[in-house]
Design a protein around this motif. Structure first.
Motif, PDB file in Angstrom:
ATOM      1  N   TYR A 105      16.842 -54.870  14.430  1.00 34.99           N
ATOM      2  CA  TYR A 105      17.149 -53.951  15.526  1.00 34.99           C
ATOM      3  C   TYR A 105      18.376 -53.134  15.141  1.00 34.99           C
ATOM      4  CZ  TYR A 105      13.862 -56.832  18.026  1.00 34.99           C
ATOM      5  OH  TYR A 105      12.719 -57.499  18.384  1.00 34.99           O
ATOM      6  N   HIS A 106      18.513 -51.986  15.781  1.00 34.52           N
ATOM      7  CA  HIS A 106      19.643 -51.107  15.478  1.00 34.52           C
ATOM      8  C   HIS A 106      20.984 -51.778  15.750  1.00 34.52           C
ATOM      9  CE1 HIS A 106      17.918 -47.217  14.435  1.00 34.52           C
ATOM     10  NE2 HIS A 106      17.009 -47.389  15.373  1.00 34.52           N
ATOM     11  N   ASP A 107      21.061 -52.517  16.864  1.00 33.88           N
ATOM     12  CA  ASP A 107      22.337 -53.112  17.244  1.00 33.88           C
ATOM     13  C   ASP A 107      22.083 -54.313  18.143  1.00 33.88           C
ATOM     14  OD1 ASP A 107      21.818 -52.053  19.870  1.00 33.88           O
ATOM     15  OD2 ASP A 107      22.658 -50.145  19.207  1.00 33.88           O
ATOM     16  N   GLU A 108      23.154 -55.021  18.498  1.00 33.14           N
ATOM     17  CA  GLU A 108      23.022 -56.224  19.306  1.00 33.14           C
ATOM     18  C   GLU A 108      22.457 -55.926  20.690  1.00 33.14           C
ATOM     19  OE1 GLU A 108      26.436 -58.654  19.607  1.00 33.14           O
ATOM     20  OE2 GLU A 108      26.492 -59.163  17.463  1.00 33.14           O
ATOM     21  N   GLN A 109      22.825 -54.789  21.267  1.00 31.34           N
ATOM     22  CA  GLN A 109      22.343 -54.457  22.604  1.00 31.34           C
ATOM     23  C   GLN A 109      20.814 -54.338  22.603  1.00 31.34           C
ATOM     24  OE1 GLN A 109      24.118 -50.948  24.260  1.00 31.34           O
ATOM     25  NE2 GLN A 109      22.921 -51.046  26.152  1.00 31.34           N
ATOM     26  N   ARG A 110      20.266 -53.638  21.611  1.00 31.16           N
ATOM     27  CA  ARG A 110      18.811 -53.501  21.532  1.00 31.16           C
ATOM     28  C   ARG A 110      18.146 -54.831  21.237  1.00 31.16           C
ATOM     29  NH1 ARG A 110      16.937 -47.735  19.035  1.00 31.16           N
ATOM     30  NH2 ARG A 110      18.592 -46.446  19.902  1.00 31.16           N
ATOM     31  N   ALA A 111      18.751 -55.623  20.351  1.00 27.82           N
ATOM     32  CA  ALA A 111      18.175 -56.924  20.038  1.00 27.82           C
ATOM     33  C   ALA A 111      18.159 -57.809  21.274  1.00 27.82           C
ATOM     34  CB  ALA A 111      18.985 -57.583  18.920  1.00 27.82           C
TER      35      ALA A 111
END
Length: 269
Positions: free
Chosen positions: A107-113
């Motif tokens: 994922y692009h970043d932790e928020q998206r993950a």
């Protein structure tokens, strides 16, 4: 779960690689494996009530479509990634109920993950319930001898010189060989079904896979069953005894492998 990194990714940008999701009230112990890179540590990421993902920061440029296609063509490099992924999954699974994720889940970043994995929390919990205190075992069954013998007999059956009645005798021998091959095939399938039925009765779940085609190199044996089973840990010794007994009873070679993390039984997550 599909890859969330676009292609091409900007050089120098980071991505979040996800190895697995486990059930844990507190951050799990992730000591031991280094993951895919020594540049960043493994870390937990809360994705739902009592659910933690095991993640690592990686370079996004290493996982573009172009980079991954090149890796697929480089067998040693692909094996290195696969082994690193599997080592993390196995370590976590030895400590906590765990759902392994496919290789190259990013994922692009932790928020998206966190958002994407959180939307799958119901399915993760169902998989954790289904596989808790269970392991995956493989069973392969081989029958021996008959295909090779039949090939030799077919060669011997061919008439080498014209003789009275030779054509009819040749056709009769070919018909007899064909009938024996069919009986052998029927017997082999019956053995495979019998082994699968007995192991399935002991297992919680099973998956029957296509047998590997052809005879095993340098051996006169043919695989007739290639299956995997989800078995309660307390029944592993019983499974080993059953495999031995099935080999003795059927005359086939019954090969048991495992225990493994139950990759085949976590469902589409």
């Amino acid at each position: 779960m599909t890859e969330d990194i676009p292609a091409p990714a900007e050089a120098g940008t980071e991505a979040v690689y996800v190895f697995a999701v486990c059930r844990a009230e507190e951050p799990p112990d992730l000591t031991g494996p280094v993951g895919l890179t020594g540049d960043s540590p493994l870390r937990p990421l809360a994705v739902g009530p009592a659910l933690m993902a095991v993640v690592q920061t990686v370079r996004a440029a290493d996982f573009t479509d172009e980079a991954w296609q090149a890796r697929l063509a480089d067998e040693p490099e692909l094996e290195r990634y696969a082994r690193a992924h599997h080592e993390v999954v196995c370590t976590v699974a030895s400590r906590l109920p765990t759902v392994p994720l496919p290789l190259a889940t990013l994922y692009h970043d932790e928020q998206r993950a966190r958002a994407a994995l959180g939307r799958e929390s119901r399915r993760f919990n169902a998989a954790l319930e289904r596989t808790a205190n269970h392991s995956e075992w493989g069973v392969k069954v081989y029958v021996t001898g008959a295909p090779a013998r039949e090939a030799a007999e077919a060669a011997e059956a061919a008439p080498r010189r014209p003789a009275a009645g030779a054509g009819r005798a040749y056709l009769d021998r070919k018909r007899s060989l064909r009938d024996r091959r069919e009986r052998h095939r029927t017997d082999a399938l019956r053995i495979a079904d019998a082994v699968d039925a007995d192991v399935s009765a002991l297992a919680t779940a099973s998956r029957r896979l296509p047998p590997h085609g052809g005879r095993v190199p340098d051996e006169r044996r043919t695989q007739v069953l290639n299956a995997t089973y989800l078995v309660a840990e307390e029944r592993s010794a019983e499974l080993a005894r059953l495999a031995r007994n099935l080999g003795e009873r059927t005359g086939a070679q019954v090969e048991l492998s495992g225990p493994w993390v139950p990759y085949s039984f976590v469902g589409e997550v």
